[in-house]
Design a protein around this motif. Structure first.
Motif, PDB file in Angstrom:
ATOM      1  N   ALA B  45       2.493   1.655   3.959  1.00 59.44           N
ATOM      2  CA  ALA B  45       1.804   1.322   5.214  1.00 59.44           C
ATOM      3  C   ALA B  45       0.586   2.235   5.360  1.00 59.44           C
ATOM      4  N   VAL B  46      -0.162   2.021   6.421  1.00 57.08           N
ATOM      5  CA  VAL B  46      -1.272   2.906   6.794  1.00 57.08           C
ATOM      6  C   VAL B  46      -1.173   3.133   8.299  1.00 57.08           C
ATOM      7  N   SER B  47      -1.873   4.148   8.802  1.00 55.13           N
ATOM      8  CA  SER B  47      -1.923   4.306  10.257  1.00 55.13           C
ATOM      9  C   SER B  47      -3.154   5.100  10.654  1.00 55.13           C
ATOM     10  N   HIS B  48      -3.500   4.968  11.920  1.00 52.96           N
ATOM     11  CA  HIS B  48      -4.637   5.689  12.493  1.00 52.96           C
ATOM     12  C   HIS B  48      -4.166   6.312  13.797  1.00 52.96           C
ATOM     13  N   LEU B  55      -6.511   9.559   9.847  1.00 56.78           N
ATOM     14  CA  LEU B  55      -6.104   8.351   9.149  1.00 56.78           C
ATOM     15  C   LEU B  55      -5.032   8.736   8.146  1.00 56.78           C
ATOM     16  N   ARG B  56      -4.082   7.822   7.947  1.00 58.07           N
ATOM     17  CA  ARG B  56      -2.969   8.128   7.062  1.00 58.07           C
ATOM     18  C   ARG B  56      -2.654   6.954   6.146  1.00 58.07           C
ATOM     19  N   VAL B  57      -2.195   7.274   4.961  1.00 59.48           N
ATOM     20  CA  VAL B  57      -1.539   6.253   4.139  1.00 59.48           C
ATOM     21  C   VAL B  57      -0.122   6.742   3.933  1.00 59.48           C
ATOM     22  N   ALA B 161       4.493  -2.200   5.883  1.00 58.54           N
ATOM     23  CA  ALA B 161       3.517  -3.262   6.108  1.00 58.54           C
ATOM     24  C   ALA B 161       3.918  -4.489   5.310  1.00 58.54           C
TER      25      ALA B 161
END
Lengths: 167, 167
Positions: B45-48, B55-57, B161
């Motif tokens: 997933a990713v996130s902000h 920002l993250r993966v 995701a």
């Protein structure tokens, strides 16, 4: 004991895990074959677009990741494939100030080949839409138009994210 | 011809690419060994996060990715490792409504082992800070405190995701 053709095909598919039953692999986009296995590629960067509320991860095939990690991206080497995986963004239920992936939108790719794709700035442009991965066939110019702001950056928005390199 | 010990060690390291010269691998965090090779793990997933502008993966080892892709995450299986890679966010120069990775902050990990880590909710919690990957040693409770909002979600914020599964 009798076998139908379907059973034999299924058995063959199980025996050879690299194979996939006919029909599973999406057709080409703009004449470019589907880059099988991209889901497991390594990360080059991430991004969040607030104009269309999407979160993205930018992945690369082995050639692209090697180039990204070693800073050899001006130009990106022939053979490199960049993939941008796009989801609608949603607010995280348990951390309101965080945005996370919602619905899958599409996966789009830039295939570097300065000869083969010389008429489209050294890149082949392709996209597969939705979880069913329907090939996009609207023309590479649709992709190129949006990338015009980075025509002096080899047509690439992405700067590889810094990763610790321990060796 | 004479060889010093250092030359022999270097030659051995080159001959065995899986090895790394002593000192390159960061030390343990909270007693947990550094998860070598995480930079090439696949994406979950990713996130902000807008509260701290990062920002993250979210990456996973093979066991975690397999679980994520097949929906077997309640609970996550023993052996799964989740990695969260964190960068400060920066506005993209050529697309103002986009945010992209800036400075690397840290990589933090949850190691699933329901027996070994039974006293910390079935997870080992570890973090390595900065591009130099300095081991964090502030105590697992620092990590657990922030994850308390998801104590009923196996202590995990991340929902994998959606990815196209073609086979």
């Amino acid at each position: 004991m009798k076998y139908t053709a379907q059973v034999l095909i299924s058995a063959l598919a199980m025996a050879l895990p690299g194979m996939s039953p006919a029909g599973d692999i999406p057709g080409p986009s703009h004449g470019i074959a589907y880059p099988e296995g991209w889901q497991e590629w390594s990360t080059i960067a991430v991004s969040h677009r607030t104009d269309n509320n999407t979160l993205r991860v930018i992945l690369g095939n082995a050639a692209a990741v090697k180039a990204a990690r070693s800073g050899q991206t001006d130009p990106w080497p022939d053979g490199a494939i960049l993939g941008k995986v796009v989801w609608k963004d949603v607010q995280l239920e348990n951390w309101e100030e965080a945005t996370a992936p919602g619905e899958f939108v599409h996966a789009e790719f830039m295939f570097r080949d300065s000869d083969k794709h010389s008429e489209t700035h050294g890149w082949g442009w392709a996209r597969w839409v939705g979880l069913e991965q329907k090939p996009f066939d609207g023309g590479m110019q649709v992709c190129i138009a949006c990338h015009t702001p980075v025509k002096d950056r080899n047509w690439v928005f992405t700067d590889p994210a810094p990763f610790p390199q321990l060796r």
